[in-house]
Design an enzyme around this catalytic site. Structure first.
Site, PDB file in Angstrom:
ATOM      1  N   SER A  16      43.276 -59.885  10.914  1.00 34.43           N
ATOM      2  CA  SER A  16      43.712 -60.375  12.639  1.00 34.43           C
ATOM      3  C   SER A  16      44.534 -61.775  12.493  1.00 34.43           C
ATOM      4  CB  SER A  16      42.621 -60.455  13.423  1.00 34.43           C
ATOM      5  OG  SER A  16      41.781 -61.741  13.289  1.00 34.43           O
ATOM      6  N   MET A  17      44.977 -61.855  13.539  1.00 35.36           N
ATOM      7  CA  MET A  17      45.606 -63.519  13.568  1.00 35.36           C
ATOM      8  C   MET A  17      44.494 -64.329  13.595  1.00 35.36           C
ATOM      9  SD  MET A  17      48.790 -63.128  16.299  1.00 35.36           S
ATOM     10  CE  MET A  17      49.378 -64.647  15.971  1.00 35.36           C
ATOM     11  N   SER A  19      43.169 -65.225  10.893  1.00 39.58           N
ATOM     12  CA  SER A  19      42.087 -65.037   9.884  1.00 39.58           C
ATOM     13  C   SER A  19      42.318 -65.688   8.451  1.00 39.58           C
ATOM     14  CB  SER A  19      41.978 -63.578   9.527  1.00 39.58           C
ATOM     15  OG  SER A  19      43.150 -63.091   9.193  1.00 39.58           O
ATOM     16  N   GLY A  20      43.461 -66.539   8.384  1.00 35.84           N
ATOM     17  CA  GLY A  20      43.679 -67.257   7.167  1.00 35.84           C
ATOM     18  C   GLY A  20      44.417 -66.370   6.222  1.00 35.84           C
ATOM     19  N   LYS A  21      45.401 -65.567   6.812  1.00 39.77           N
ATOM     20  CA  LYS A  21      46.389 -64.438   5.764  1.00 39.77           C
ATOM     21  C   LYS A  21      47.228 -65.502   5.198  1.00 39.77           C
ATOM     22  CE  LYS A  21      47.469 -61.662   8.972  1.00 39.77           C
ATOM     23  NZ  LYS A  21      46.932 -62.450   9.910  1.00 39.77           N
ATOM     24  N   GLU A  89      54.126 -61.708   6.612  1.00 36.30           N
ATOM     25  CA  GLU A  89      54.084 -61.150   8.053  1.00 36.30           C
ATOM     26  C   GLU A  89      54.725 -59.534   7.520  1.00 36.30           C
ATOM     27  OE1 GLU A  89      53.080 -62.001  10.448  1.00 36.30           O
ATOM     28  OE2 GLU A  89      52.812 -64.247  10.539  1.00 36.30           O
ATOM     29  N   GLN A  91      53.987 -56.641   8.179  1.00 36.51           N
ATOM     30  CA  GLN A  91      54.064 -55.611   9.239  1.00 36.51           C
ATOM     31  C   GLN A  91      55.321 -55.722   9.881  1.00 36.51           C
ATOM     32  OE1 GLN A  91      52.411 -58.722   9.496  1.00 36.51           O
ATOM     33  NE2 GLN A  91      53.098 -59.275  11.435  1.00 36.51           N
ATOM     34  N   CYS A 183      36.530 -59.583  18.482  1.00 36.39           N
ATOM     35  CA  CYS A 183      35.781 -58.556  17.783  1.00 36.39           C
ATOM     36  C   CYS A 183      36.130 -57.293  18.548  1.00 36.39           C
ATOM     37  CB  CYS A 183      34.140 -59.012  17.922  1.00 36.39           C
ATOM     38  SG  CYS A 183      33.664 -58.846  19.569  1.00 36.39           S
ATOM     39  N   HIS A 186      34.832 -57.092  22.370  1.00 34.79           N
ATOM     40  CA  HIS A 186      35.570 -58.253  23.317  1.00 34.79           C
ATOM     41  C   HIS A 186      37.372 -57.967  23.493  1.00 34.79           C
ATOM     42  CE1 HIS A 186      31.619 -60.200  23.411  1.00 34.79           C
ATOM     43  NE2 HIS A 186      31.777 -60.021  24.657  1.00 34.79           N
TER      44      HIS A 186
END
EC number: 2.7.1.21
Length: 207
Positions: A16-17, A19-21, A89, A91, A183, A186
């Site tokens: 996800s955004m 998350s440290g990618k 990026e 995607q 998560c 939520h």
């Protein structure tokens, strides 16, 4: 990570955004550069939120990158002396990036691709799922849910503080949207079609 004994493979960094990618991608780029390897870094031209010609992490770390509009443009900048091809990026690229990445790996390049595996709807994002299936190595990172603090695998899009509708465009350019990690429980997407299986366990969460 295990040690590759042959040259030419694909690594995917996803999550996800927040998350440290990009941070992990930058770490691998710098490690390769420290090993005196020639690294070419690319990003889609549409990704100009923080910089037009750099990969920038949320922690502020950055590396210079070549912005490209189409996957085929990568071949213009890669030469026989290139060792590593890094793409951030991923995607945002068309599915043509899949063939490009496969070709590069088959020709002996180490390819590292980082990107969101799910869009704001919580659905597979662009070419990333296919790249994950084809990769020799997949690193799936998680952020922290801003609501409960649990591991977050999804990206919540907010428009003026409210969850974005399912019918909103997947990619927004120049919009005043905001994002935060959530998560599974939520993550909110108003208007998302319900998927209910005819099985007693399907009612467990609502009991």
């Amino acid at each position: 990570m295990y040690v590759m004994t042959q040259s030419g493979w694909l690594e995917v960094i996803c999550g996800s955004m927040f998350s440290g990618k990009s941070e992990e991608l930058i770490r691998r780029i710098r490690r390769a550069q420290f090993a005196k390897q020639e690294v070419k870094v690319f990003k889609p031209t549409i990704d100009n939120r923080y910089s037009e010609d750099a990969v920038v992490s949320h922690n502020g770390n950055s590396v210079i990158a070549i912005p490209v509009a189409t996957p085929a443009e990568l071949f213009r900048y890669i030469s026989a002396t290139t060792d590593v091809v890094a793409i951030d990026e991923v995607q945002f690229f068309s599915d043509d990036i899949i063939d490009v990445v496969q070709t590069l790996a088959d020709r002996g390049y180490r390819v590292i691709a980082a990107g969101l595996d799910q869009d704001f709807r919580g659905e597979p994002f662009g070419p990333v799922p296919a790249l994950m299936a084809l990769a020799e190595s997949v690193t799936k990172l998680q952020a922290v849910c801003t609501v409960c603090g649990s591991p977050a695998s999804r990206t919540q899009r907010l428009i003026n503080g409210a969850p974005a509708s399912y019918d909103d465009p997947i990619i927004l350019v120049g919009a005043s949207e905001a994002y935060e990690p959530r998560c599974r429980h939520h993550h909110e997407v108003p208007g998302k079609p319900k998927k209910q299986h005819d099985h007693p366990f399907a009612e467990r969460a609502s009991e």
